[in-house]
Design a protein around this motif. Structure first.
Motif, short mmCIF file in Angstrom:
data_model
loop_
_atom_site.label_atom_id
_atom_site.label_comp_id
_atom_site.label_asym_id
_atom_site.label_seq_id
_atom_site.Cartn_x
_atom_site.Cartn_y
_atom_site.Cartn_z
N TYR A 99 1.37 3.72 -1.95
CA TYR A 99 1.15 4.07 -2.75
C TYR A 99 2.32 5.84 -3.09
O TYR A 99 2.48 6.14 -2.20
N ARG A 104 0.49 -1.30 -0.53
CA ARG A 104 0.16 0.00 -0.17
C ARG A 104 0.40 1.09 -0.15
O ARG A 104 0.26 2.54 0.43
N ARG A 123 -3.49 0.78 -13.02
CA ARG A 123 -3.45 1.90 -11.79
C ARG A 123 -4.79 2.30 -11.72
O ARG A 123 -5.84 2.21 -12.71
N ASP A 148 1.68 0.51 -6.54
CA ASP A 148 1.15 1.56 -8.11
C ASP A 148 0.38 0.59 -9.03
O ASP A 148 -0.22 0.76 -9.60
#
Length: 223
Positions: free
Chosen positions: A11, A9, A82, A18
């Motif tokens: 990101y 996670r 994504r 991602d």
């Protein structure tokens, strides 16, 4: 061999996160991201059902390679596209490897304001990734700002709608000055690309570049 499955996670910092990579880790092993540049804890996943966090498009790639584990062997990867930026929360928070947090997918203006201020965390201490590269680009832009401003004030450079700098016709720049302008433009591209990718609502690179050129740096205005 029993396996646990999970997703990173982290990101905006880890490309495994991602890409929504489903990672398989041998039971009993450290349950962390297999990206050696990340190593964040994984979020447990059954590998079933739709993708989380507002993802609206999905793409399945099965078994073509080896998923990086924590040095423990091979695995099975499912790649998900994504997330659609507009489907994400305005300030989703994800953990940095080694502690700390970063908010991603914020309004464009918020990102621009944050990059105009000193970073909350020194870029060199950030985990490798896009956010770190963006802050490093901002740092270099600020470090050379006096030299760039001097060239602009001397009438040697002119801004453009693209957010980049161009020598004026007949400009007499030394090779070192031309190299400086080239480095400046490359760092600007890195910054614009990051803000465009992680803005919420979704925005385009050209709009970010135009915002910097017209309203932030005041290097260009429409005629």
């Amino acid at each position: 061999m029993a396996l646990r499955q999970g997703r990173c996670r982290n990101y905006g910092v880890c490309h495994f996160a991602d890409d929504r990579l489903l990672q398989a880790v041998e039971a009993g092993a450290e349950f962390v991201c297999g990206n050696p540049e990340c190593r964040s804890p994984l979020a447990e996943s059954t590998g079933q059902g739709g993708p989380p966090d507002g993802v609206v498009r999905r793409r399945l790639v099965l078994g073509a390679g080896v998923v990086l584990l924590a040095g423990l062997g091979s695995g099975l990867g499912y790649y998900l596209s994504r997330p659609a930026v507009g489907g994400m929360a305005a300030a989703e928070v994800s953990g940095f490897a080694g502690g700390g947090v970063t908010a991603i997918r914020k309004p464009m203006e918020q990102w621009i304001d944050e990059f105009a201020a000193p970073p909350a965390q020194a870029p060199e201490t950030m985990p490798p990734g896009k956010l770190r590269r963006a802050w490093e680009a901002v740092g270099r832009i600020k470090a050379r700002s006096l030299d760039i401003d001097a060239l602009k004030q001397a009438g040697q450079l002119v801004g453009s709608e693209s957010g980049l700098l161009n020598p004026v016709e007949g400009a007499r720049l030394t090779p070192e000055q031309r190299s400086l302008v080239g480095q400046e433009n490359q760092d600007r591209r890195t910054l614009f690309a990051f803000v465009a990718e992680y803005s919420n609502p979704a925005t385009e690179y050209e709009r970010v570049a135009n915002e910097y050129a017209r309203n932030r740096w005041r290097e260009w205005s429409p005629k």
